[in-house]
Design a protein around this motif. Structure first.
Motif, mmCIF file in Angstrom:
data_model
loop_
_atom_site.group_PDB
_atom_site.id
_atom_site.type_symbol
_atom_site.label_atom_id
_atom_site.label_comp_id
_atom_site.label_asym_id
_atom_site.label_seq_id
_atom_site.Cartn_x
_atom_site.Cartn_y
_atom_site.Cartn_z
ATOM 1 N N TYR A 307 17.167 14.665 49.192
ATOM 2 C CA TYR A 307 18.357 15.376 49.613
ATOM 3 C C TYR A 307 17.927 16.707 50.227
ATOM 4 N N TRP A 308 18.545 17.049 51.357
ATOM 5 C CA TRP A 308 18.144 18.287 52.030
ATOM 6 C C TRP A 308 19.354 19.142 52.398
ATOM 7 N N CYS A 309 19.415 20.296 51.754
ATOM 8 C CA CYS A 309 20.400 21.298 52.145
ATOM 9 C C CYS A 309 19.608 22.369 52.874
ATOM 10 N N ALA A 310 19.938 22.571 54.155
ATOM 11 C CA ALA A 310 19.120 23.453 54.993
ATOM 12 C C ALA A 310 19.576 24.912 54.943
ATOM 13 N N ALA A 311 20.264 25.294 53.884
ATOM 14 C CA ALA A 311 20.667 26.697 53.731
ATOM 15 C C ALA A 311 19.495 27.505 53.181
ATOM 16 N N ASP A 312 19.715 28.802 52.986
ATOM 17 C CA ASP A 312 18.717 29.651 52.350
ATOM 18 C C ASP A 312 19.167 29.881 50.903
ATOM 19 N N ILE A 313 18.219 29.839 49.984
ATOM 20 C CA ILE A 313 18.574 30.011 48.570
ATOM 21 C C ILE A 313 19.141 31.404 48.313
ATOM 22 N N GLY A 314 18.920 32.319 49.239
ATOM 23 C CA GLY A 314 19.477 33.668 49.114
ATOM 24 C C GLY A 314 20.992 33.727 49.215
ATOM 25 N N TRP A 315 21.635 32.626 49.579
ATOM 26 C CA TRP A 315 23.099 32.567 49.637
ATOM 27 C C TRP A 315 23.583 31.569 48.594
ATOM 28 N N THR A 317 25.172 28.829 48.830
ATOM 29 C CA THR A 317 24.972 27.406 49.125
ATOM 30 C C THR A 317 23.621 26.938 48.583
ATOM 31 N N GLY A 318 22.623 27.781 48.737
ATOM 32 C CA GLY A 318 21.300 27.426 48.245
ATOM 33 C C GLY A 318 21.237 27.402 46.721
ATOM 34 N N HIS A 319 21.932 28.332 46.070
ATOM 35 C CA HIS A 319 21.962 28.327 44.600
ATOM 36 C C HIS A 319 22.561 27.009 44.097
ATOM 37 N N TYR A 324 20.639 24.277 41.668
ATOM 38 C CA TYR A 324 21.248 23.840 40.405
ATOM 39 C C TYR A 324 21.891 22.451 40.427
ATOM 40 N N GLY A 325 22.749 22.185 41.415
ATOM 41 C CA GLY A 325 23.433 20.883 41.422
ATOM 42 C C GLY A 325 22.445 19.723 41.536
ATOM 43 N N THR A 418 32.896 20.893 53.860
ATOM 44 C CA THR A 418 33.207 21.415 52.527
ATOM 45 C C THR A 418 33.613 22.878 52.586
ATOM 46 N N TRP A 419 34.836 23.152 52.200
ATOM 47 C CA TRP A 419 35.281 24.554 52.120
ATOM 48 C C TRP A 419 35.065 25.066 50.705
ATOM 49 N N TRP A 420 34.409 26.187 50.614
ATOM 50 C CA TRP A 420 34.268 26.883 49.327
ATOM 51 C C TRP A 420 33.722 28.270 49.574
ATOM 52 N N GLN A 421 33.419 28.998 48.530
ATOM 53 C CA GLN A 421 33.002 30.406 48.647
ATOM 54 C C GLN A 421 31.995 30.760 47.555
ATOM 55 N N THR A 422 31.341 31.891 47.735
ATOM 56 C CA THR A 422 30.473 32.422 46.680
ATOM 57 C C THR A 422 31.240 32.436 45.354
ATOM 58 N N GLU A 423 32.489 32.847 45.432
ATOM 59 C CA GLU A 423 33.295 33.020 44.224
ATOM 60 C C GLU A 423 33.676 31.699 43.565
ATOM 61 N N THR A 424 33.810 30.635 44.364
ATOM 62 C CA THR A 424 34.278 29.376 43.766
ATOM 63 C C THR A 424 33.121 28.618 43.117
ATOM 64 N N GLY A 425 31.883 29.031 43.393
ATOM 65 C CA GLY A 425 30.714 28.411 42.774
ATOM 66 C C GLY A 425 30.339 27.086 43.391
ATOM 67 N N GLY A 426 31.334 26.297 43.745
ATOM 68 C CA GLY A 426 31.084 24.988 44.347
ATOM 69 C C GLY A 426 32.232 24.597 45.259
ATOM 70 N N MET A 427 32.108 23.397 45.798
ATOM 71 C CA MET A 427 33.066 22.902 46.797
ATOM 72 C C MET A 427 34.471 22.761 46.221
ATOM 73 N N MET A 428 35.464 23.030 47.054
ATOM 74 C CA MET A 428 36.863 23.010 46.607
ATOM 75 C C MET A 428 37.734 22.101 47.457
#
Ligand code: PRX
Length: 658
Positions: A307-315, A317-319, A324-325, A418-428
């Motif tokens: 599985y590849w998420c091409a984000a940066d762990i500094g945001w 999405t990467g966390h 974690y997920g 997928t819509w979500w935010q730093t605050e939502t922790g995950g996809m909403m």
């Protein structure tokens, strides 16, 4: 383009909805549409399904505790450790030799950590952190690029119950200092440097500069040697070489600390409407359950996948979706250090082919860049290993969606927007790929158990076909618990707008505008606050303005987002020079440098427009909407309420002339 292709493009351009392919549905983790009703009827107990994806040291007593809403608590009484859930249990369950992290360095080097290896590395670094004096609940700042030591450090912190605060490596020294000060963080893990488009970049000097502005004493700094002989730094007295520390602790066992479900797992600073970033607090039980659940249900992650998420762990999405997920589910997660166009513009597709990637998750801004570069790059590679595609971070335009669907997915992979935010922790808000029809440009319905609604200014649900404000009317396990050390700001930022506090009815307001259609599909339109979204990254206009106003020669500045073909939005700065200063190349260069120093290159203005005045209402408020229209080349709105309407044409002429 061949005639056959042209015909297909034309057909796709017309097509407004797409069904998930049968081959996908047959193997999907979640394929029964009854899940929507099941979650609604059985709310909040439905969230036990998410908690069941984890191993608990102590079972929880209550799924949701809402006595002190909106300070909700999830899975109360439960105890667990995030690193044990991401590592130990997989090792114990026979996956010791499965790859956990496959890392691709920019220069072509690779590293693979099996679950067994990763546990070993995490324990060694956890022992080292403990030896340095890091205790449970101490915030450890991680200022690192995309190297394996970053997730290792995150998991080592989680193992000993020390919350991490990752600061994106592209952020400036000032940004690092602001975040360390706000979190009162006494420990930093960083590195000497990293590679970008083949060049070795110095990172430690930037970290040291930031450390110079930390207001409290910093106990220890750990420095990873990423560059070897390519760059030499002298380490200060409290600075330790990561490799030496780890070598001294190799083979040690560090029992995972049993954390309360509501104990903080990490802090992540994100931009808000003031100059001070918000410290979003996520907890151990709810966040981990939610990221595991959404990785399972939306990303369809299976242990045998790559599985590849091409984000940066500094945001965020990467966390949530590199670390974690996916690790909670025991899959193989790919990490890439570099940029998509180095050494060539087919780099991503080369890596998909080489690693047989099953699931690929990226941002619309990247897809628009791929589209601009052309199909010859993906066409060079066999992408048939792909089963599912995803996007996140900003609205995706239907043209880019269709390009992704056809040229990357070969018309055979569902896309989850997928819509979500730093605050939502995950996809909403997103389709479930094994169930829903997809509509390019529209994220989809709220996930099962998520009560997202589009409302008008009074908080009434809008009719299908209308636009309004996105709200979330029930809590969810991955939600932020508060803003670190600032409960009042937490209430003000997210809960005051639409809640009925007397009635104890709490409505979360994410500050996004949205539209809803007759099928309940939500199209997110973008931020309605003074936050802009550049290449899927959130930046506060106030933060940028204060950096600009801090530049010598600037009297006043207004920053807005304007449409940008690739980045989605770009930073436009309108600046009034101080008396005695000329608006010209020198001042512009100083402003750009000021912004890079205060935030980082990502906030760099696309255009700096010098003007003798800013459009203001009679009460002296800057009319940002007009400035946005000018930046986006839109028809200009009403200027009659302005004190100085003539300035608008002057500024517009200046921008359009460029
Ligand atoms: O405006 C929305 C936009 O990104 C914002 C959240 O930014 P951040 O906290 O940095 O997290 C980004 C990654 C989760 C949202 O308020 N946004 C995110 N995803 C989408 C989106 N806008 C439209 N469609 C999306 N899929």
């Amino acid at each position: 383009m061949t005639r056959e292709n042209a015909g297909l493009e034309a057909r796709l351009a017309e097509q407004e909805s797409f069904e998930p392919p049968e081959s996908f549905v047959e193997q999907a983790n979640v394929a029964d549409e009854g899940i929507y009703d099941e979650f609604e009827e059985n709310w909040p107990a439905c969230w036990e399904q998410a908690a069941d994806l984890l191993d608990w040291d102590e079972p929880y007593d209550t799924v949701l505790e809402d006595d002190d809403a909106p300070f909700y608590e999830w899975f109360t009484g439960g105890r667990l450790n995030a690193s044990a859930n991401c590592l130990d249990r997989h090792v114990e369950n026979g996956a010791k030799n499965r790859a956990a992290i496959k890392w691709e360095g920019e220069l072509g080097e690779t590293r693979t950590y099996t679950y067994g290896d990763l546990l070993y590395e995490v324990e060694a670094f956890a022992a080292a952190l403990r030896d340095l004096g890091v205790e449970e609940d101490d915030v450890v700042t991680l200022y690192m690029p995309m190297i394996p030591e970053l997730p290792i450090a995150m998991l080592a912190c989680a193992r000993i119950g020390a919350p991490h605060s990752v600061v994106f490596a592209g952020f400036s020294a000032d940004a690092l200092a602001t975040r360390m000060n706000a979190a009162d963080s006494e420990y930093l893990v960083t590195c000497d440097g990293y590679y970008r488009r083949g060049d070795a970049l110095d990172h430690l000097s930037k970290a040291n500069e930031g450390l110079g502005d930390v207001e409290h004493e910093v106990e220890d700094v750990v420095v990873v040697d990423r560059l070897g002989d390519a760059m030499d730094h002298d380490l200060a007295g409290n600075q330790h070489d990561y490799g030496d520390l780890v070598d001294a602790h190799r083979g040690e066992t560090v029992d995972p600390v049993s954390r309360d479900a509501e104990d903080m797992l990490f802090l992540m600073y994100t931009s808000g409407t003031t100059g001070q970033p918000k410290g979003v607090k996520h907890t151990t039980g709810g966040y981990l359950a939610y990221t595991a659940w959404t990785s399972h249900a939306v990303l369809d992650v299976k242990p045998e996948d790559t599985y590849w998420c091409a984000a940066d762990i500094g945001w965020i999405t990467g966390h949530s979706y590199i670390v974690y997920g996916p690790l909670a589910l025991g899959t193989t997660t790919l990490m890439y250090e570099g940029t998509p166009d180095y050494p060539e513009k087919d780099r991503m597709w080369e890596l998909v082919e080489k690693n047989d990637v099953d699931i690929f998750y990226t941002a619309p801004t990247a897809i628009r860049a791929f589209m601009k570069w052309g199909t010859e790059y993906p066409d060079r590679h066999d992408l048939s290993s792909l089963r599912l595609l995803g996007t996140v971070g900003e609205p995706i335009n239907p043209r880019a969606w269709k390009w992704y669907y056809e040229h990357i997915g070969g018309g055979e992979c569902p896309i989850v927007d997928t819509w979500w935010q730093t605050e939502t922790g995950g996809m909403m808000v997103t389709t479930l790929p094994g169930i829903n029809t997809m509509k390019p440009g529209s994220a989809g319905p709220p996930l099962p158990g998520i009560d997202a609604r589009v409302v008008d200014a009074q908080g009434e649900t809008v009719e299908a076909g209308n636009a309004g404000y996105l709200t979330v009317q029930k809590p969810w396990p991955g939600m932020l618990r508060t803003l670190y050390n600032n409960d009042e700001r937490f209430l003000n930022e997210y809960w005051r707008e639409y809640s009925d506090e007397e009635a104890d009815e709490w409505v979360y307001f994410p500050e996004d505008g949205a539209k809803i259609d007759e099928d309940g599909f939500i199209t997110v339109l973008g931020r309605v606050d003074d936050v802009i979204n550049v290449s899927g990254h959130r930046l506060g206009t106030m933060e940028i303005e204060s950096a600009i106003v801090g530049t010598e020669g600037v009297a006043e500045a207004a920053v807005v987002g304007g449409d940008h073909e690739i980045k989605g939005e770009a930073v436009y700065a309108y600046v009034i020079p101080e008396d005695g200063y000329e608006g010209g190349d020198d001042l512009e260069a100083a402003i750009v440098e000021g912004v890079e120093d205060a935030i980082g290159p990502i906030a760099r203005p696309e255009e700096v427009v010098f003007t003798p005045e800013l459009p203001k209402t009679r009460s002296g408020k800057i009319m940002r909407r007009l400035l946005e229209d000018i930046a986006s080349d839109n028809e200009l709105g009403d200027t009659s309420t302005l004190r100085n309407p003539e300035i608008v044409d002057e500024i517009a002429a200046e921008v359009q002339g460029n």
